[in-house]
Design an enzyme around this catalytic site. Structure first.
Site, PDB file in Angstrom:
ATOM      1  N   TYR A   1     -10.238   0.242   2.972  1.00 47.42           N
ATOM      2  CA  TYR A   1      -9.008   0.398   3.752  1.00 47.42           C
ATOM      3  C   TYR A   1      -8.168  -0.874   3.813  1.00 47.42           C
ATOM      4  CZ  TYR A   1     -10.901   4.912   4.988  1.00 47.42           C
ATOM      5  OH  TYR A   1     -11.417   6.182   4.926  1.00 47.42           O
ATOM      6  N   GLY A   2      -8.293  -1.700   2.806  1.00 45.94           N
ATOM      7  CA  GLY A   2      -7.437  -2.881   2.688  1.00 45.94           C
ATOM      8  C   GLY A   2      -6.175  -2.508   1.935  1.00 45.94           C
TER       9      GLY A   2
ATOM     10  N   HIS B   1      16.588  -5.439  -0.807  1.00 50.02           N
ATOM     11  CA  HIS B   1      16.385  -5.103   0.601  1.00 50.02           C
ATOM     12  C   HIS B   1      16.002  -3.627   0.730  1.00 50.02           C
ATOM     13  CE1 HIS B   1      18.126  -3.765   4.576  1.00 50.02           C
ATOM     14  NE2 HIS B   1      17.110  -4.550   4.902  1.00 50.02           N
TER      15      HIS B   1
ATOM     16  N   ARG C   1      -4.271   8.946   4.314  1.00 50.24           N
ATOM     17  CA  ARG C   1      -4.594   8.502   2.954  1.00 50.24           C
ATOM     18  C   ARG C   1      -3.723   9.153   1.874  1.00 50.24           C
ATOM     19  NH1 ARG C   1      -9.065   9.820  -1.082  1.00 50.24           N
ATOM     20  NH2 ARG C   1      -9.395  11.644   0.214  1.00 50.24           N
TER      21      ARG C   1
ATOM     22  N   ASP D   1      -6.543  -2.624  -2.015  1.00 52.30           N
ATOM     23  CA  ASP D   1      -7.889  -3.086  -2.332  1.00 52.30           C
ATOM     24  C   ASP D   1      -8.336  -2.592  -3.713  1.00 52.30           C
ATOM     25  OD1 ASP D   1      -8.898  -0.415  -2.070  1.00 52.30           O
ATOM     26  OD2 ASP D   1      -9.312  -0.725   0.063  1.00 52.30           O
TER      27      ASP D   1
END
Length: 162
Positions: free
Chosen positions: A131-132, A22, A109, A30
Protein backbone atom coordinates in the site's frame (compact mmCIF):
# COMPACT_ATOMS: atom_id res chain seq x y z
CA UNK A 1 25.19 14.01 -11.88
CA UNK A 2 24.21 17.54 -11.07
CA UNK A 3 25.15 19.51 -7.97
CA UNK A 4 22.46 19.89 -5.38
CA UNK A 5 20.00 17.36 -6.83
CA UNK A 6 18.92 14.20 -5.10
CA UNK A 7 20.41 11.27 -7.08
CA UNK A 8 16.94 9.67 -7.27
CA UNK A 9 16.00 12.49 -9.65
CA UNK A 10 17.11 10.64 -12.76
CA UNK A 11 17.08 12.30 -16.19
CA UNK A 12 13.78 10.58 -17.05
CA UNK A 13 12.18 11.66 -13.79
CA UNK A 14 13.46 15.23 -14.11
CA UNK A 15 12.05 15.41 -17.63
CA UNK A 16 8.66 14.12 -16.51
CA UNK A 17 8.45 16.57 -13.60
CA UNK A 18 9.45 19.50 -15.81
CA UNK A 19 7.04 18.50 -18.60
CA UNK A 20 4.05 18.17 -16.27
CA UNK A 21 1.64 21.06 -16.19
CA UNK A 22 -0.56 22.45 -13.43
CA UNK A 23 -3.18 19.86 -12.51
CA UNK A 24 -1.26 16.92 -13.98
CA UNK A 25 -0.95 13.88 -11.73
CA UNK A 26 2.05 11.70 -11.01
CA UNK A 27 1.71 8.25 -9.44
CA UNK A 28 4.38 7.14 -6.96
CA UNK A 29 3.92 3.43 -6.24
CA UNK A 30 5.41 0.36 -4.59
CA UNK A 31 7.05 -2.66 -6.23
CA UNK A 32 3.79 -4.65 -6.37
CA UNK A 33 1.88 -2.06 -8.38
CA UNK A 34 0.99 -3.06 -12.00
CA UNK A 35 2.62 0.09 -13.42
CA UNK A 36 3.57 -1.25 -16.85
CA UNK A 37 0.07 -2.49 -17.61
CA UNK A 38 -1.46 0.88 -16.67
CA UNK A 39 0.95 3.41 -18.16
CA UNK A 40 3.24 3.97 -21.12
CA UNK A 41 5.43 6.31 -19.07
CA UNK A 42 6.94 4.34 -16.20
CA UNK A 43 10.08 5.48 -14.42
CA UNK A 44 11.50 2.57 -12.43
CA UNK A 45 13.53 3.30 -9.31
CA UNK A 46 13.96 -0.29 -8.13
CA UNK A 47 16.50 0.50 -5.39
CA UNK A 48 14.50 3.30 -3.76
CA UNK A 49 11.68 3.27 -1.25
CA UNK A 50 8.48 5.22 -1.81
CA UNK A 51 9.11 7.71 1.02
CA UNK A 52 12.61 8.69 -0.13
CA UNK A 53 11.34 8.89 -3.71
CA UNK A 54 8.52 11.16 -2.57
CA UNK A 55 10.98 13.38 -0.70
CA UNK A 56 13.12 13.71 -3.84
CA UNK A 57 10.11 14.48 -6.04
CA UNK A 58 8.60 16.97 -3.60
CA UNK A 59 11.92 18.82 -3.40
CA UNK A 60 11.02 20.06 -6.91
CA UNK A 61 7.29 19.46 -7.42
CA UNK A 62 4.83 21.96 -5.93
CA UNK A 63 1.58 20.35 -4.79
CA UNK A 64 -1.64 21.88 -6.06
CA UNK A 65 -3.36 24.42 -3.80
CA UNK A 66 -6.49 24.69 -5.96
CA UNK A 67 -7.84 21.21 -5.22
CA UNK A 68 -9.15 19.88 -1.90
CA UNK A 69 -6.79 16.87 -1.91
CA UNK A 70 -3.56 17.24 -3.90
CA UNK A 71 -2.48 13.87 -2.56
CA UNK A 72 -4.32 10.54 -2.70
CA UNK A 73 -3.46 7.15 -1.23
CA UNK A 74 -4.57 3.63 -2.06
CA UNK A 75 -6.93 2.32 0.63
CA UNK A 76 -6.27 -0.98 2.32
CA UNK A 77 -8.76 -3.46 0.87
CA UNK A 78 -11.69 -3.71 3.25
CA UNK A 79 -10.28 -1.08 5.65
CA UNK A 80 -10.69 2.45 4.28
CA UNK A 81 -9.68 4.26 7.47
CA UNK A 82 -6.43 2.53 8.44
CA UNK A 83 -3.30 4.36 7.35
CA UNK A 84 -0.29 2.01 7.38
CA UNK A 85 3.14 3.28 8.44
CA UNK A 86 4.40 3.62 4.85
CA UNK A 87 1.51 5.95 4.05
CA UNK A 88 1.85 7.97 7.25
CA UNK A 89 5.57 8.50 6.53
CA UNK A 90 4.89 9.53 2.92
CA UNK A 91 2.12 11.94 3.95
CA UNK A 92 4.41 13.56 6.55
CA UNK A 93 7.14 14.01 3.92
CA UNK A 94 4.69 15.58 1.46
CA UNK A 95 3.25 17.87 4.14
CA UNK A 96 6.73 19.03 5.20
CA UNK A 97 7.59 19.83 1.60
CA UNK A 98 4.32 21.68 1.03
CA UNK A 99 4.76 23.48 4.36
CA UNK A 100 1.15 22.74 5.25
CA UNK A 101 -1.10 19.95 6.45
CA UNK A 102 -2.50 18.04 3.46
CA UNK A 103 -5.94 16.59 3.04
CA UNK A 104 -5.28 13.11 1.62
CA UNK A 105 -7.97 11.34 -0.38
CA UNK A 106 -8.32 7.58 0.21
CA UNK A 107 -9.06 5.70 -3.03
CA UNK A 108 -10.31 2.12 -3.40
CA UNK A 109 -7.73 -0.13 -5.10
CA UNK A 110 -9.46 -0.56 -8.49
CA UNK A 111 -10.46 3.11 -8.60
CA UNK A 112 -6.80 3.93 -7.89
CA UNK A 113 -5.79 1.80 -10.89
CA UNK A 114 -8.28 3.67 -13.07
CA UNK A 115 -7.02 7.06 -11.96
CA UNK A 116 -3.44 5.97 -12.55
CA UNK A 117 -4.26 5.36 -16.23
CA UNK A 118 -4.76 9.13 -16.55
CA UNK A 119 -1.55 10.04 -14.72
CA UNK A 120 1.19 11.87 -16.58
CA UNK A 121 3.76 9.33 -15.34
CA UNK A 122 4.14 6.46 -12.90
CA UNK A 123 7.21 6.22 -10.68
CA UNK A 124 7.56 2.58 -9.64
CA UNK A 125 9.78 2.21 -6.60
CA UNK A 126 11.28 -0.82 -4.91
CA UNK A 127 9.15 -0.20 -1.81
CA UNK A 128 8.55 -3.55 -0.10
CA UNK A 129 5.76 -2.47 2.24
CA UNK A 130 2.28 -2.94 0.77
CA UNK A 131 0.00 0.00 0.00
CA UNK A 132 2.87 2.37 -0.72
CA UNK A 133 0.84 3.87 -3.58
CA UNK A 134 0.05 7.56 -4.06
CA UNK A 135 -1.17 10.10 -6.59
CA UNK A 136 0.10 13.69 -6.40
CA UNK A 137 -1.31 16.68 -8.31
CA UNK A 138 1.19 19.25 -9.53
CA UNK A 139 0.55 22.84 -8.54
CA UNK A 140 2.05 26.11 -9.65
CA UNK A 141 5.05 28.02 -8.43
CA UNK A 142 4.34 31.45 -7.02
CA UNK A 143 5.42 34.43 -9.07
CA UNK A 144 9.01 35.31 -8.20
CA UNK A 145 9.47 38.38 -6.05
CA UNK A 146 11.60 40.95 -7.83
CA UNK A 147 13.57 43.57 -5.97
CA UNK A 148 11.80 46.93 -5.91
CA UNK A 149 12.77 49.11 -8.85
CA UNK A 150 13.75 46.09 -10.93
CA UNK A 151 12.56 46.22 -14.49
CA UNK A 152 14.11 42.92 -15.55
CA UNK A 153 11.75 40.65 -17.43
CA UNK A 154 11.84 37.28 -15.60
CA UNK A 155 11.14 35.41 -18.83
CA UNK A 156 14.21 36.88 -20.53
CA UNK A 157 17.17 34.55 -20.01
CA UNK A 158 20.38 35.99 -18.66
CA UNK A 159 23.18 35.65 -21.22
CA UNK A 160 25.90 33.15 -20.40
CA UNK A 161 29.21 34.72 -19.39
CA UNK A 162 32.40 32.81 -18.84
Amino acid sequence: MLKGLNPLLTPDLLHALAAMGHGDTIAIVDRNFPAYSLSDRVIHLAAAGVVETGEAIFSLLPLDTFVASPLARMEIVGDRDTIPDVQAEFIRAASRSADRSLDVEPIERHAFYSRTKGAFAVVKTGETRPYGCFLAVKGVLPEPVRPSGSSANPSTPTPYRS
